[in-house]
Design a protein around this motif. Structure first.
Motif, PDB file in Angstrom:
ATOM      1  N   ASN A  23       0.889  -1.159   0.000  1.00 24.07           N
ATOM      2  CA  ASN A  23       0.000   0.000   0.000  1.00 24.07           C
ATOM      3  C   ASN A  23       0.922   1.202   0.000  1.00 24.07           C
ATOM      4  O   ASN A  23       1.237   1.756   1.042  1.00 24.07           O
ATOM      5  CB  ASN A  23      -0.918   0.010   1.225  1.00 24.07           C
ATOM      6  N   VAL A 193       2.944  -5.953   8.082  1.00 23.58           N
ATOM      7  CA  VAL A 193       1.542  -6.011   7.689  1.00 23.58           C
ATOM      8  C   VAL A 193       0.993  -4.592   7.799  1.00 23.58           C
ATOM      9  O   VAL A 193       0.894  -4.027   8.889  1.00 23.58           O
ATOM     10  CB  VAL A 193       0.738  -6.959   8.594  1.00 23.58           C
ATOM     11  N   VAL A 194       0.666  -4.014   6.650  1.00 22.19           N
ATOM     12  CA  VAL A 194       0.214  -2.627   6.592  1.00 22.19           C
ATOM     13  C   VAL A 194      -1.288  -2.597   6.301  1.00 22.19           C
ATOM     14  O   VAL A 194      -1.811  -3.430   5.541  1.00 22.19           O
ATOM     15  CB  VAL A 194       0.989  -1.862   5.501  1.00 22.19           C
ATOM     16  N   LYS A 195      -1.976  -1.645   6.898  1.00 17.77           N
ATOM     17  CA  LYS A 195      -3.421  -1.505   6.683  1.00 17.77           C
ATOM     18  C   LYS A 195      -3.741  -1.341   5.202  1.00 17.77           C
ATOM     19  O   LYS A 195      -3.010  -0.708   4.455  1.00 17.77           O
ATOM     20  CB  LYS A 195      -3.945  -0.282   7.440  1.00 17.77           C
ATOM     21  N   THR A 197      -3.923  -3.735   2.909  1.00 20.97           N
ATOM     22  CA  THR A 197      -3.275  -4.681   2.004  1.00 20.97           C
ATOM     23  C   THR A 197      -3.939  -6.055   2.113  1.00 20.97           C
ATOM     24  O   THR A 197      -4.615  -6.360   3.098  1.00 20.97           O
ATOM     25  CB  THR A 197      -1.776  -4.839   2.339  1.00 20.97           C
ATOM     26  N   GLU A 200      -2.876  -7.965   5.108  1.00 26.55           N
ATOM     27  CA  GLU A 200      -3.621  -7.711   6.345  1.00 26.55           C
ATOM     28  C   GLU A 200      -4.783  -8.707   6.476  1.00 26.55           C
ATOM     29  O   GLU A 200      -5.042  -9.229   7.564  1.00 26.55           O
ATOM     30  CB  GLU A 200      -4.155  -6.283   6.365  1.00 26.55           C
ATOM     31  N   ARG A 201      -5.449  -8.987   5.358  1.00 24.13           N
ATOM     32  CA  ARG A 201      -6.551  -9.946   5.399  1.00 24.13           C
ATOM     33  C   ARG A 201      -6.044 -11.348   5.752  1.00 24.13           C
ATOM     34  O   ARG A 201      -6.650 -12.051   6.559  1.00 24.13           O
ATOM     35  CB  ARG A 201      -7.260  -9.987   4.035  1.00 24.13           C
ATOM     36  N   TYR A 203      -3.386 -12.026   7.460  1.00 26.16           N
ATOM     37  CA  TYR A 203      -2.983 -11.988   8.872  1.00 26.16           C
ATOM     38  C   TYR A 203      -4.197 -12.089   9.783  1.00 26.16           C
ATOM     39  O   TYR A 203      -4.192 -12.853  10.759  1.00 26.16           O
ATOM     40  CB  TYR A 203      -2.218 -10.691   9.140  1.00 26.16           C
ATOM     41  N   ASN A 204      -5.241 -11.350   9.467  1.00 26.49           N
ATOM     42  CA  ASN A 204      -6.448 -11.339  10.311  1.00 26.49           C
ATOM     43  C   ASN A 204      -7.179 -12.673  10.312  1.00 26.49           C
ATOM     44  O   ASN A 204      -7.885 -12.993  11.270  1.00 26.49           O
ATOM     45  CB  ASN A 204      -7.393 -10.221   9.869  1.00 26.49           C
ATOM     46  N   ASP A 250      -0.098   2.800  10.786  1.00 27.55           N
ATOM     47  CA  ASP A 250      -0.706   1.868   9.840  1.00 27.55           C
ATOM     48  C   ASP A 250      -0.051   0.496   9.817  1.00 27.55           C
ATOM     49  O   ASP A 250      -0.396  -0.337   8.985  1.00 27.55           O
ATOM     50  CB  ASP A 250      -0.686   2.470   8.431  1.00 27.55           C
ATOM     51  N   VAL A 252       0.030  -2.932  11.150  1.00 27.09           N
ATOM     52  CA  VAL A 252      -0.858  -3.823  11.901  1.00 27.09           C
ATOM     53  C   VAL A 252      -0.061  -4.850  12.693  1.00 27.09           C
ATOM     54  O   VAL A 252      -0.375  -5.166  13.845  1.00 27.09           O
ATOM     55  CB  VAL A 252      -1.833  -4.538  10.936  1.00 27.09           C
TER      56      VAL A 252
END
Length: 336
Positions: A23, A193-195, A197, A200-201, A203-204, A250, A252
């Motif tokens: 991002n 892990v940057v918001k 991206t 991020e999904r 990772y979550n 940003d 995460v």
């Protein structure tokens, strides 16, 4: 001569791919589109703060520069080249993708006094490239690197560690393959892990686990040793902290630290000192005396005296002294 870079960020321009970690607007902290007037404003602003006699370089970062519309590239390059023709700036550097380099591109980059081309390689493992949605091949890296060097440019290689599918062994193998490309400079970026991206999904949902800070520091120490032992300059470790790339910003998850390179250098120093201790059988002593250059004291001690604490606990030293004056430390145990 002091080397000063004037950075101009062109986030996500020229790149049709959505790498899962990317991002660029968040990473660069550059949210607005870049205009010709803003390029001039950035250059002028930096020039007003740079001391005379500095070696000044204008750098286009953030996107895949040679993938931007050709006319737009030329407009940016013409502005930067004006400052070379008029004296204060010495050269231009840019970053781009390995698959956005060919002979025609290199010809006009040379015309506009570009001297350094950095390739966003990230990894030289096929699985890692595929899982990261890089969109280029290892062969693209080999071909473009050779063309860049053959045309007389300085070659830079940007790598990442901790991407999906990566491992300690793969990262070391990538470093060894990068050495074979004989770049002039290398950057090492531990994956964050940057918001906003796809990473991020992942990772979550538990599908991606980033490196810990300790793992990243250990691995970067090994990679730096590989590069520097082959006379390749590692010019950066970790992303530049910004208002976005910071704790509470940003990022995460992942091994973010505002001074990660210092952590890596301290880890390398600790490893070197331990090897000397073991090789020279310096265990069983109450005091360890280390003679060092002034510039190395902070990396030897470590952040919050972490190296000193470790050595005391590991080898049962009651006291560890670091000297910078050989006259005061005639009987040192370790010279670093």
């Amino acid at each position: 001569m002091k080397h000063v870079i004037i950075p101009i960020f062109i986030p996500h321009k020229g790149c049709p791919f959505d790498c899962i970690f990317c991002n660029q607007k968040k990473i660069s902290g550059q949210m607005d589109e870049v205009s010709e007037s803003s390029v001039r404003a950035v250059i002028e602003s930096h020039l007003n703060t740079i001391s005379r006699g500095s070696l000044i370089e204008i750098a286009f970062f953030g996107g895949s520069f040679t993938g931007i519309d050709r006319e737009e590239q030329i407009r940016y390059l013409e502005i930067a080249n004006e400052y070379i023709q008029n004296g204060p700036v010495g050269s231009i550097r840019l970053s781009t993708r390995p698959d956005y380099i060919d002979d025609d591109i290199l010809t006009y980059l040379k015309k506009y006094n570009v001297s350094v081309i950095e390739l966003g390689v990230q990894s030289l493992d096929r699985e890692v490239l595929e899982k990261s949605n890089r969109g280029h091949s290892i062969e693209d890296v080999l071909t473009s690197s050779k063309k860049i060097k053959d045309k007389g440019f300085s070659l830079g290689i940007q790598t990442m560690i901790g991407l999906p599918g990566d491992s300690f062994e793969k990262a070391v193998d990538t470093a060894k393959k990068v050495v074979e490309l004989a770049p002039d400079i290398v950057r090492i970026y531990p994956t964050l892990v940057v918001k906003g991206t796809y990473l991020e999904r992942l990772y979550n949902t538990g599908q991606y686990k980033p490196l810990s800070l300790e793992e990243a520091v250990d691995l970067c120490a090994v990679l730096m040793e590989i590069y520097e032992s082959n006379h390749i300059n590692v010019i950066r470790v970790g992303l530049q902290p910004t208002d976005n790339i910071c704790d509470g910003g940003d990022v995460v998850a992942g091994p973010f630290h505002p001074a990660i390179r210092q952590l890596v250098e301290s880890r390398r120093a600790l490893k070197d000192i331990e090897e000397i201790i073991v090789k020279n059988k310096l265990t069983g002593k109450k005091t360890l005396a280390i003679l060092a250059d002034k510039k190395d004291v902070s990396v030897i001690i470590g952040q919050k005296k972490s190296n000193i604490k470790y050595l005391k606990e590991r080898y049962n030293y009651e006291e560890i002294k670091v000297y910078t004056d050989s006259n005061k430390c005639e009987c040192y145990d370790v010279k670093y």
